[in-house]
Scaffold this active site. Structure first.
Site, PDB file in Angstrom:
ATOM      1  N   GLY A 171      38.254 -92.280 -80.587  1.00 27.98           N
ATOM      2  CA  GLY A 171      38.020 -93.244 -81.652  1.00 27.98           C
ATOM      3  C   GLY A 171      36.664 -93.901 -81.457  1.00 27.98           C
TER       4      GLY A 171
ATOM      5  CD  GLN B 190      33.517 -98.756 -79.767  1.00 30.57           C
ATOM      6  OE1 GLN B 190      34.192 -98.165 -80.610  1.00 30.57           O
ATOM      7  NE2 GLN B 190      33.650 -98.542 -78.479  1.00 30.57           N
TER       8      GLN B 190
ATOM      9  CB  CYS C 221      36.900 -99.380 -74.418  1.00 33.24           C
ATOM     10  SG  CYS C 221      35.839 -99.961 -75.767  1.00 33.24           S
ATOM     11  CG  LEU C 222      33.958 -94.104 -76.054  1.00 29.36           C
ATOM     12  CD1 LEU C 222      33.580 -93.414 -77.353  1.00 29.36           C
ATOM     13  CD2 LEU C 222      33.889 -93.130 -74.883  1.00 29.36           C
TER      14      LEU C 222
ATOM     15  CG  HIS D 147      41.034 -99.417 -78.734  1.00 25.56           C
ATOM     16  ND1 HIS D 147      41.142 -99.611 -77.378  1.00 25.56           N
ATOM     17  CD2 HIS D 147      39.705 -99.246 -78.968  1.00 25.56           C
ATOM     18  CE1 HIS D 147      39.939 -99.577 -76.824  1.00 25.56           C
ATOM     19  NE2 HIS D 147      39.044 -99.346 -77.775  1.00 25.56           N
ATOM     20  CD  GLU D 148      38.435 -97.090 -81.925  1.00 18.71           C
ATOM     21  OE1 GLU D 148      37.400 -97.779 -82.001  1.00 18.71           O
ATOM     22  OE2 GLU D 148      38.748 -96.477 -80.887  1.00 18.71           O
TER      23      GLU D 148
ATOM     24  CG  HIS E 151      36.123-101.935 -81.021  1.00 20.57           C
ATOM     25  ND1 HIS E 151      35.412-102.498 -79.985  1.00 20.57           N
ATOM     26  CD2 HIS E 151      36.693-100.812 -80.512  1.00 20.57           C
ATOM     27  CE1 HIS E 151      35.552-101.752 -78.895  1.00 20.57           C
ATOM     28  NE2 HIS E 151      36.337-100.725 -79.181  1.00 20.57           N
TER      29      HIS E 151
HETATM   30  O1  K1U Z   1      37.011 -97.412 -79.002  1.00 18.60           O
HETATM   31  C1  K1U Z   1      36.597 -96.677 -78.123  1.00 18.60           C
HETATM   32  O2  K1U Z   1      35.772 -97.065 -77.331  1.00 18.60           O
HETATM   33  C2  K1U Z   1      37.116 -95.266 -77.986  1.00 18.60           C
HETATM   34  C3  K1U Z   1      38.305 -95.145 -77.059  1.00 18.60           C
HETATM   35  C4  K1U Z   1      39.555 -95.157 -77.912  1.00 18.60           C
HETATM   36  C5  K1U Z   1      40.879 -95.369 -77.233  1.00 18.60           C
HETATM   37  C6  K1U Z   1      41.218 -94.712 -76.082  1.00 18.60           C
HETATM   38  C7  K1U Z   1      42.474 -94.920 -75.508  1.00 18.60           C
HETATM   39  C8  K1U Z   1      43.380 -95.747 -76.116  1.00 18.60           C
HETATM   40  C9  K1U Z   1      43.021 -96.401 -77.258  1.00 18.60           C
HETATM   41  C10 K1U Z   1      41.781 -96.205 -77.831  1.00 18.60           C
HETATM   42  C11 K1U Z   1      38.163 -93.833 -76.298  1.00 18.60           C
HETATM   43  O3  K1U Z   1      38.153 -92.805 -76.871  1.00 18.60           O
HETATM   44  S1  K1U Z   1      38.019 -93.908 -74.568  1.00 18.60           S
HETATM   45  C12 K1U Z   1      37.979 -92.176 -74.101  1.00 18.60           C
HETATM   46  C13 K1U Z   1      39.296 -91.490 -74.188  1.00 18.60           C
HETATM   47  O4  K1U Z   1      40.318 -92.130 -74.289  1.00 18.60           O
HETATM   48  C14 K1U Z   1      39.365 -90.000 -74.164  1.00 18.60           C
HETATM   49  C15 K1U Z   1      38.263 -89.227 -73.960  1.00 18.60           C
HETATM   50  C16 K1U Z   1      38.363 -87.843 -73.939  1.00 18.60           C
HETATM   51  C17 K1U Z   1      39.567 -87.230 -74.128  1.00 18.60           C
HETATM   52  C18 K1U Z   1      40.697 -87.990 -74.315  1.00 18.60           C
HETATM   53  C19 K1U Z   1      40.596 -89.379 -74.342  1.00 18.60           C
HETATM   54 ZN    ZN Z   2      36.944 -99.384 -77.722  1.00 19.09          ZN
END
Ligand code: K1U
Ligand code: ZN
Length: 178
Positions: A46, A51, A94-95, A136-137, A140
């Site tokens: 997401g 972001q 979260c990225l 989660h998004e 943000h």
């Molecule tokens: O919002 C963001 O920063 C993105 C975040 C979203 C998220 C992850 C986990 C739970 C709720 C919301 C991410 O994508 S973090 C990276 C991640 O979870 C992932 C990366 C590669 C493969 C699978 C998952």
């Molecule tokens: Zn996030």
């Protein structure tokens, strides 16, 4: 399409409430596509507009398996119209808080309304990781990070570590080159 730089905490832009999108015009659609490409490249499941430094109510999500067919969702002005009484816990990342994870409790099932990339109003239901990721998004867009759902002790520890690694990346003024 373009890969955009992702902002990491601490950054004041991640704490702002975003403004609604008036119309999903070609420029907004282009941003949605760039956000999707940025999310796939990260990689993530997401991404929300703040972001990438855009304080508008836009999110993109794709929780499909890496080896399966992509199932992207691009949404403007998402709003929850129903949440379940039942909660679920998921270890979120979260990225914008790289390399930090924590269990967050949220409603297990949701129904939402949003504007799609063709500027059409849509409704959808979600559960599992899709529901978690959409919430989660959407957080943000209110300036809320997953660490705001955990204890102050854990939150401050994560934020202190992020600040430390950000400072370590930046040369101090007296050593900066001109
Ligand atoms: O919002 C963001 O920063 C993105 C975040 C979203 C998220 C992850 C986990 C739970 C709720 C919301 C991410 O994508 S973090 C990276 C991640 O979870 C992932 C990366 C590669 C493969 C699978 C998952
Ligand atoms: Zn996030």
């Amino acid at each position: 399409m373009a890969i955009l730089p992702i902002i990491t905490a601490p950054d004041p832009r991640l704490k702002k409430v975003c403004k609604p999108v008036e119309t999903v015009d070609p420029e907004t659609r282009r941003l949605m596509e760039d956000m999707l490409e940025t999310m796939y490249a990260a990689p993530g499941i997401g991404l929300a507009a703040p972001q990438v430094g855009v304080l508008r109510r836009i999110i993109v999500v794709d929780v499909s398996k890496e080896d399966g067919q992509r199932q992207p969702h691009m949404m403007a002005n998402p709003e929850l119209i129903r949440v379940s009484d039942e909660d679920t816990s998921y270890e979120e990342g979260c990225l914008s808080l790289p390399e930090h994870y924590a269990e967050v409790v949220r409603p297990a099932e949701i129904k939402l309304r949003y504007i799609d990339k063709e500027n059409e109003i849509r409704e959808m239901a979600a559960d599992g990781v899709l529901a978690t990721c959409i919430q989660h998004e959407m957080d943000h867009l209110e300036g809320i990070l997953f660490v705001d759902h955990i204890s102050a002790l854990k939150r401050n520890m994560i934020l202190r570590r992020l600040l430390k690694s950000k400072r370590a990346d930046k040369p101090m003024a007296k050593y900066a080159t001109v």
